[in-house]
Scaffold this motif. Structure first.
Motif, PDB file in Angstrom:
ATOM      1  N   ARG A 137       0.838  -1.205   0.000  1.00 55.66           N
ATOM      2  CA  ARG A 137       0.000   0.000   0.000  1.00 55.66           C
ATOM      3  C   ARG A 137       0.876   1.259   0.000  1.00 55.66           C
ATOM      4  O   ARG A 137       0.570   2.247  -0.704  1.00 55.66           O
ATOM      5  N   ARG A 138       1.943   1.274   0.782  1.00 55.52           N
ATOM      6  CA  ARG A 138       2.841   2.431   0.778  1.00 55.52           C
ATOM      7  C   ARG A 138       3.529   2.599  -0.580  1.00 55.52           C
ATOM      8  O   ARG A 138       3.684   3.728  -1.084  1.00 55.52           O
ATOM      9  N   SER A 139       3.907   1.463  -1.174  1.00 56.11           N
ATOM     10  CA  SER A 139       4.582   1.538  -2.483  1.00 56.11           C
ATOM     11  C   SER A 139       3.642   2.115  -3.531  1.00 56.11           C
ATOM     12  O   SER A 139       4.062   2.883  -4.422  1.00 56.11           O
ATOM     13  N   ARG A 140       2.404   1.801  -3.463  1.00 58.71           N
ATOM     14  CA  ARG A 140       1.447   2.344  -4.439  1.00 58.71           C
ATOM     15  C   ARG A 140       1.340   3.863  -4.265  1.00 58.71           C
ATOM     16  O   ARG A 140       1.285   4.612  -5.258  1.00 58.71           O
ATOM     17  N   ASN A 141       1.266   4.306  -3.013  1.00 59.31           N
ATOM     18  CA  ASN A 141       1.182   5.754  -2.785  1.00 59.31           C
ATOM     19  C   ASN A 141       2.446   6.470  -3.271  1.00 59.31           C
ATOM     20  O   ASN A 141       2.369   7.538  -3.906  1.00 59.31           O
ATOM     21  N   LEU A 142       3.580   5.833  -2.980  1.00 61.31           N
ATOM     22  CA  LEU A 142       4.836   6.446  -3.420  1.00 61.31           C
ATOM     23  C   LEU A 142       4.996   6.434  -4.932  1.00 61.31           C
ATOM     24  O   LEU A 142       5.541   7.392  -5.533  1.00 61.31           O
ATOM     25  N   SER A 165      10.032   3.775  -8.467  1.00 62.16           N
ATOM     26  CA  SER A 165       9.801   3.366  -9.852  1.00 62.16           C
ATOM     27  C   SER A 165       8.715   2.292  -9.920  1.00 62.16           C
ATOM     28  O   SER A 165       8.290   1.714  -8.916  1.00 62.16           O
ATOM     29  N   ARG A 166       8.298   2.049 -11.155  1.00 57.51           N
ATOM     30  CA  ARG A 166       7.294   0.993 -11.404  1.00 57.51           C
ATOM     31  C   ARG A 166       7.852  -0.384 -11.038  1.00 57.51           C
ATOM     32  O   ARG A 166       7.132  -1.253 -10.540  1.00 57.51           O
ATOM     33  N   ALA A 167       9.141  -0.552 -11.228  1.00 57.98           N
ATOM     34  CA  ALA A 167       9.750  -1.846 -10.913  1.00 57.98           C
ATOM     35  C   ALA A 167       9.699  -2.114  -9.417  1.00 57.98           C
ATOM     36  O   ALA A 167       9.459  -3.257  -8.973  1.00 57.98           O
ATOM     37  N   GLU A 168       9.948  -1.089  -8.626  1.00 59.71           N
ATOM     38  CA  GLU A 168       9.886  -1.283  -7.185  1.00 59.71           C
ATOM     39  C   GLU A 168       8.463  -1.610  -6.726  1.00 59.71           C
ATOM     40  O   GLU A 168       8.249  -2.417  -5.816  1.00 59.71           O
ATOM     41  N   LEU A 169       7.461  -1.013  -7.390  1.00 57.80           N
ATOM     42  CA  LEU A 169       6.062  -1.348  -7.075  1.00 57.80           C
ATOM     43  C   LEU A 169       5.754  -2.788  -7.437  1.00 57.80           C
ATOM     44  O   LEU A 169       5.070  -3.501  -6.688  1.00 57.80           O
TER      45      LEU A 169
END
Length: 330
Positions: A140-145, A152-156
């Motif tokens: 959820r945090r990665s989506r907000n970030l 980046s999209r890769a980290e998500l």
């Protein structure tokens, strides 16, 4: 010659023929008494024959309980003696329990192992659940970030993959827990079975009664289904009388019965008709007659009638004793 006859006549004492006449009257009196007794007895029997039906084809019967082992093994102790009176639950025979104790111990160890596996599966569920919650929060945090272009999209995608994997691990842990529970239940069942077989190695009396047939000795190897002892029930003796079918016209359950036991002459026991069999004795033989084949010969059949005592007899009756029964039908 005439003088000789006269002298013989004169030599006989007066009244010599009187005893002969008295004896003759005595014989006639005795004959009359016997005749009268016979007539009275015959009349009473005739009158009784209209009210009673009788048979001597009758025996005392009782419940016979077989003592049969449920597990195989070597007999180590026999506590029963011939003609011994026993109570339900009394120990009669002991079978060697060495093998069954080992099986029980193995089952106990298997159950402990299964329960440990259940505990491990529970811990796995807790750990997988914690990981799932953490990776879900990270996702959820990665989506907000990512929406703020901080990551980046890769980290998500990596955070999404981690959360998905943690969900799969949590589900797998749940499946492992269910499997461990099943194994634990199976181990419990195996332990109960082992304990049951161990208990069967001690053979007890199935009912109150008297031991009438014992065919087991220490050291003997026994198998399931093998009869070791027969116990005749002490409180449930009755009479089975086989009446001719021509005697059953007026016979009904509840009618009064007089039972005379051959072993105790002069003793009478009161009873009553309990039930009448639905088939003749011949129908329950190994080869029942088939009147439709061959030449037919009509034979009077006998029907078993169960007679129970009005109260427990005080006489020491035994199954198989011969009796004579009279049923009051009128």
């Amino acid at each position: 010659m005439a003088e000789t006859q006269q002298s013989n006549t004169e030599s006989q004492p007066k009244g010599a023929g009187k005893p002969q006449k008295e004896r003759s009257w005595i014989r006639m009196a005795i004959f009359g008494v016997l005749l009268g007794v016979g007539v009275v007895w015959g009349g009473m029997r005739l009158i009784r024959s209209f009210s009673y039906v009788e048979t001597d084809n009758a025996q005392i019967t009782g419940n016979i309980y077989p003592v049969i082992p449920r597990v195989p093994g070597k007999v180590v102790e026999v506590l029963a003696e011939d003609n011994q009176t026993v109570k339900k639950g009394d120990i009669l025979v002991r079978i060697d329990t060495s093998d069954y104790q080992i099986r029980r111990d193995m089952a106990e160890a298997q159950l402990l192992r299964a329960r440990a596996a259940v505990s491990a599966a529970q811990a796995e569920i807790v750990a997988a659940g914690a990981t799932q919650r953490k990776l879900g929060a990270d996702l959820r945090r990665s989506r907000n970030l990512q929406q703020q272009d901080v990551i980046s999209r890769a980290e998500l995608d990596a955070a999404t993959a981690g959360a998905t994997a943690s969900s799969a691990q949590h589900a797998a842990a749940g499946d492992n827990y269910k499997a461990a529970l099943a194994q634990a239940k199976l181990a419990e069942a195996e332990l109960k079975n082992a304990e049951l077989q161990l208990s069967w190695a001690t053979i007890t009396a199935p009912a109150d009664g008297k031991i009438s047939k014992k065919s087991v000795q220490p050291g003997q190897q026994v198998a399931p289904g093998q009869q070791l002892i027969a116990i005749v029930g002490s409180g449930d003796l009755w009479v089975v009388a086989n009446f001719k079918e021509t005697q059953l016209e007026h016979m009904r359950p509840g009618q009064k019965v007089i039972v005379r036991v051959d072993a105790f002459p002069g003793k009478e026991i009161d009873g009553h008709v309990d039930s009448i069999s639905a088939g003749t004795g011949a129908q329950f033989t190994l080869l029942p007659p088939d009147n439709a084949s061959g030449n037919f010969v009509k034979v009077t059949q006998r029907v078993p009638v169960k007679i129970v005592f009005d109260k427990k007899p005080e006489l020491p009756l035994a199954a198989g004793m011969n009796v004579i029964v009279e049923v009051k039908v009128k």
